[in-house]
Write an enzyme that holds these catalytic residues in place. Structure first.
Site: not given
Ligand SMILES: Cc1cc2nc3c(=O)[nH]c(=O)nc-3n(C[C@H](O)[C@H](O)[C@H](O)COP(=O)(O)OP(=O)(O)OC[C@H]3O[C@@H](n4cnc5c(N)ncnc54)[C@H](O)[C@@H]3O)c2cc1C
Length: 469
Positions: A225, A262, A348
């Site tokens: 970013h 980006r 992305r």
């Molecule tokens: C600051 C920021 C801003 C963003 N803004 C945007 C946006 O505006 N729009 C957009 O589309 N995307 C955005 N993104 C990207 C988006 O937020 C993520 O790609 C998306 O939320 C990922 O969701 P997820 O459910 O795949 O993983 P996450 O939300 O990362 O959740 C992963 C989960 O897995 C758990 N976990 C990990 N390893 C283990 C393990 N070994 N055992 C058990 N649990 C585990 C973690 O504790 C967590 O709860 C942003 C990301 C960030 C960091």
């Protein structure tokens, strides 16, 4: 064989991770009547999903169409997207927003604009607190659903397999046996010293899948970013630039198009070390919570531009899946940032990732509930942990050797890291002797059509090049 003293829990669907992808998958599986156990190393508030600021992309307005959203997504992906996956993502986008609305997410009326989008199609709820608002709504529903149990903190240490089928996982507390397992563990951007992600985004789900025999793909593609508050992990959302914030150099001069892709912006800023984001002439009220965080960090956006520089933000690579979340290992599914469905290709498009969580999290769960029961004879423990500790050295080495600007010598160093994901990123980025999307090689600055393929890793096999089917 299973150790006699290990607690064993049986469920229909095991979901690992409680970000947007995990919560949606769990709700969807429960809606099909399945008994669901979510385990998560952090609470939902500790996920990347919670931090999302920009919003969720979907072609809803009258001047927009899924085909236009697809064209923008494919353009960002630089020839490496899966057309099938993109078609599903953008086609199901409007229904996904409607579904979230029905689940209690209060989207605003006006769509926003982010870099690479040809239309205003970024939907926000609670302004720059969209991630928090979405996660809170989903958690509320999960807690109301009797078929779902949410256990956190509980960490998956290894997947359990039998006859090349995933039958659950071993955690730091117990053995869980499940007809199907959905990995929703997020990405691996926190393997970098400078990142916007929470510490849990270390690619543990990728390691679990890899050790169990599933394929990983596109690991070299990491999005940086461009505008992260210098010296911190606070992301200053692209939506600010969509509203008119400008980037200035050290002389106070504009040097780039603020809504350029980006990767281009990140490189332009990295080449200068840092830049300054001028927020003085935008409607800062729209971003009030973000303005509070900037003030807490000691900056006054009314008085002066804010220093920013790039940080690792989103990881396009992951566990290879089809459009229904199936991995190459039977019984194992992946959704959200840990998965590589093929929607992002080499880069992305902003705000496509939360949409991916909702669309593909739902699809993965719908398919996962159809897996057959695990015969009692298959129930056994796995021997060793798949997860590997991440040291400060590994994170520093990732930043130095596989950052915004890459070259062969540094990548070769990383390819010898003790950490498997770091090693695979180094090897893949070394093999990709070209620049494409988010992957930029100073020693190979052009795209090479011969490398319009994906690098796939599988345990006990040499990396190979593949194309989406
Ligand atoms: C600051 C920021 C801003 C963003 N803004 C945007 C946006 O505006 N729009 C957009 O589309 N995307 C955005 N993104 C990207 C988006 O937020 C993520 O790609 C998306 O939320 C990922 O969701 P997820 O459910 O795949 O993983 P996450 O939300 O990362 O959740 C992963 C989960 O897995 C758990 N976990 C990990 N390893 C283990 C393990 N070994 N055992 C058990 N649990 C585990 C973690 O504790 C967590 O709860 C942003 C990301 C960030 C960091």
């Amino acid at each position: 064989m299973r150790r006699a003293d290990v607690e064993v829990t049986h469920t229909d669907v095991l979901v690992i991770g409680s970000g947007a992808a995990g919560l949606i998958s769990a709700l969807q599986a429960a809606s099909h009547g399945a008994k669901v156990l979510i385990i998560s190393a952090t609470t939902p508030a500790g996920s990347s999903s919670e931090l999302a600021q920009g919003g969720i992309a979907a072609a809803i307005d009258d001047d927009d169409a899924p085909a236009l959203h697809a064209a923008d997504t494919l353009s960002a992906g630089r020839g490496l997207c899966s057309l099938d996956a993109v078609t599903v993502l953008v086609g199901e986008g409007p229904a996904a927003i409607l579904r979230l609305q029905q689940m209690g997410v209060p989207f605003g009326d006006e769509a926003g604009l982010e870099g690479g989008h040809s239309r205003r199609r970024i939907h926000q709820a609670g302004g720059s607190r969209t991630g928090h608002v979405v996660v809170s709504a989903l958690v509320k529903l999960v807690r109301q659903e009797a078929r779902i149990c949410l256990a956190s903190p509980e960490r998956a240490c290894a997947l359990s397999t039998s006859s090349r089928r995933c039958i659950g996982a071993r955690t730091n507390r117990r053995l869980i046996i499940a007809r199907s397992t959905v990995l929703a563990t997020g990405g691996y951007a926190a393997l970098y010293a400078r990142t916007t992600n929470p510490p849990g985004s270390r690619g543990e789900g990728l390691l679990l899948a890899y050790e169990a025999g599933a394929e990983l793909i596109d690991l070299e593609f990491v999005q940086f970013h461009p505008t992260v508050l210098d010296g911190s992990s606070l992301l200053l959302t692209e939506a600010l630039r969509g509203e008119g914030a400008v980037l200035l150099d050290e002389h106070g001069e504009r040097f780039t198009a603020e809504l350029a892709p980006r990767d281009e912006l990140a490189r332009a800023i990295a080449a200068r070390g840092r830049a300054y984001l001028d927020l003085r002439n935008i409607d800062r009220e729209k971003f009030s919570s973000l303005m509070r965080l900037i003030a807490q960090a000691g900056y006054d956006p009314v008085r002066a531009p804010i220093p920013v520089s790039p940080a690792a933000h989103y990881t396009m690579g992951g566990i290879r899946t089809d459009i229904d979340g199936r991995t190459s290992l039977s019984g194992l599914y992946a959704a959200g940032e840990c998965a590589c469905t093929g929607v992002h290709g080499a880069n992305r498009l902003a705000s496509n990732s939360l949409l991916e969580c909702v669309v593909f999290g739902g699809r993965a769960a719908t398919t996962a509930v159809g897996e057959p029961a695990v015969p009692p004879s298959l129930v056994h423990d796995v021997s060793s942990d798949a997860v590997v500790p991440v040291t400060l050295d590994v994170r520093a080495s990732m930043w130095q050797n596989a950052g915004v600007r890459r070259e062969s010598e540094a990548l070769a160093r990383l390819a010898h890291s003790y950490h498997p994901i770091a090693r695979m990123i180094g090897s893949a980025a070394l093999m990709r002797q070209e620049s494409r999307g988010a992957h930029y090689r100073t020693d190979a600055p052009d795209e090479d059509s011969a490398l319009r393929a994906h690098i796939v890793f599988q345990r006990d096999a040499a990396p190979l090049a593949a194309r989406w089917a």
